[in-house]
Write an enzyme that holds these catalytic residues in place. Sequence first.
Site, PDB file in Angstrom:
ATOM      1  N   TRP A 102     -76.605 -26.027  25.843  1.00  0.00           N
ATOM      2  CA  TRP A 102     -77.365 -26.619  24.737  1.00  0.00           C
ATOM      3  C   TRP A 102     -77.887 -27.997  25.107  1.00  0.00           C
ATOM      4  CZ3 TRP A 102     -79.556 -23.351  21.937  1.00  0.00           C
ATOM      5  CH2 TRP A 102     -78.937 -22.159  21.563  1.00  0.00           C
ATOM      6  N   ASP A 171     -75.679 -33.376  18.575  1.00  0.00           N
ATOM      7  CA  ASP A 171     -75.910 -31.989  18.171  1.00  0.00           C
ATOM      8  C   ASP A 171     -74.566 -31.391  17.776  1.00  0.00           C
ATOM      9  OD1 ASP A 171     -76.336 -29.306  17.873  1.00  0.00           O
ATOM     10  OD2 ASP A 171     -77.272 -28.992  19.842  1.00  0.00           O
ATOM     11  N   LYS A 195     -73.384 -21.756  12.059  1.00  0.00           N
ATOM     12  CA  LYS A 195     -72.063 -21.729  12.680  1.00  0.00           C
ATOM     13  C   LYS A 195     -70.991 -22.090  11.650  1.00  0.00           C
ATOM     14  CE  LYS A 195     -74.582 -21.478  16.510  1.00  0.00           C
ATOM     15  NZ  LYS A 195     -75.373 -22.379  17.316  1.00  0.00           N
TER      16      LYS A 195
HETATM   17  C1  LIG Z   1     -76.510 -22.577  18.099  1.00  0.00           C
HETATM   18  C2  LIG Z   1     -76.754 -23.911  18.686  1.00  0.00           C
HETATM   19  C3  LIG Z   1     -78.051 -24.422  18.830  1.00  0.00           C
HETATM   20  C4  LIG Z   1     -79.281 -23.635  18.460  1.00  0.00           C
HETATM   21  O1  LIG Z   1     -79.344 -23.497  17.099  1.00  0.00           O
HETATM   22  P1  LIG Z   1     -80.595 -22.784  16.404  1.00  0.00           P
HETATM   23  O2  LIG Z   1     -80.333 -23.110  14.963  1.00  0.00           O
HETATM   24  O3  LIG Z   1     -80.503 -21.326  16.715  1.00  0.00           O
HETATM   25  O4  LIG Z   1     -81.825 -23.384  16.919  1.00  0.00           O
HETATM   26  C5  LIG Z   1     -78.188 -25.687  19.362  1.00  0.00           C
HETATM   27  N1  LIG Z   1     -77.133 -26.419  19.716  1.00  0.00           N
HETATM   28  C6  LIG Z   1     -75.876 -25.962  19.594  1.00  0.00           C
HETATM   29  C7  LIG Z   1     -74.731 -26.820  20.025  1.00  0.00           C
HETATM   30  C8  LIG Z   1     -75.643 -24.690  19.073  1.00  0.00           C
HETATM   31  O5  LIG Z   1     -74.394 -24.234  18.939  1.00  0.00           O
END
Ligand SMILES: *Cc1c(COP(=O)(O)O)cnc(C)c1O
Length: 359
Positions: A102, A171, A195
Amino acid sequence: MSRRFNFCAGPAAIPEVVLQQAREEMLDWQGHGLSVMEMSHRSPEMVGIAEQAEADLRELMGISDDYAVLFLQGGASTQFASIPLNLAAADQTADYINTGEWSKKAIKEAKRYVNVNVAASAEASNFSTIPAFDSWQLSDNAAYVHYTPNETIGGVEFFWTPEVKAPLVADMSSTILSRPVDVNQFGLIYAGAQKNIGPAGLTIVIVRRDLLGKAQGITPTMLDYKTAADNDSMYNTPPTLAWYLAGLVFKWLKGQGGLQAMEVINRRKAEKLYGYIDNSGFYRNPVEVASRSLMNVPFVLADDALDKAFLAGADEAGLLNLKGHRSVGGMRASIYNAVPEEAVDALIAYMQDFAQRNG
Ligand SMILES: *Cc1c(COP(=O)(O)O)cnc(C)c1O
């Protein structure tokens, strides 16, 4: 109806009581004669739902008025562009820490809009570690420092918050609400909802207000945080149903005792699973012990020729979505807030049984 245990990395499990409440309210929300998804986003009912969700999130995370809380669309991936566009001029440098898949995506996108300095990378350890803070090569005048507190694919988590001069951007897609954080240490926190918050389609951005209003000229109106902040995230139609469901999850979390209580449960779940893996002699987790994710637990079998049989047996045992990310293979158990401790117990029992039969 039989609900099974869902270890999906995202979209992930949602607390069963939340789904039940949503079902109760589906056709007729609290006697108003319509469902939430049929309400005008400008109706008093929907505005009330939206405001309550924000208030509950602020309470859970201890978010002060110095921060705007934005309810957006586009997923965390859209933030990979929004962040550089909003927080840096095109000729400025932003520092990024590369701890896995990521981070890499965030870096790649940011490079389209700003100068990127990768101040530290865990590539040499195949992303099984967190680079020590004293090795970070931070820029003198970085517009911000971006990192990924929990790498959902690699299962690597920071258990410390970097202390940097520039605004810290995180993030938190797969770690938000799993334990308390001191929001005041951050310039911006963002997370896709699917998540640990609720259904897909909602993205939450918590941003210090003094960082608003500095977006690059090319920034699309919809990606400018100020647009959302000035319009209570209702410049256009927001994802109303996802917002409502997130609100139900926030209420559920408060009922559980808040984030301190969640941390106790989450640590217990993770310790059980890692403890079993380490002692099994059959399964292995590649991450350094101090950086093992509480939320995403990747593991491999002694012989990857057994992967298919493991997954098929797991499915039969009512344990869903244990396949690792396509980029790394193996297995991954995501054990977010909504995955109950009984699910972890059931997983360990199955793993024991499988190892006994195949070890
Ligand atoms: C799932 C995830 C993303 C991507 O998320 P989307 O909402 O599908 O764009 C980005 N960063 C992390 C750490 C993630 O777990």
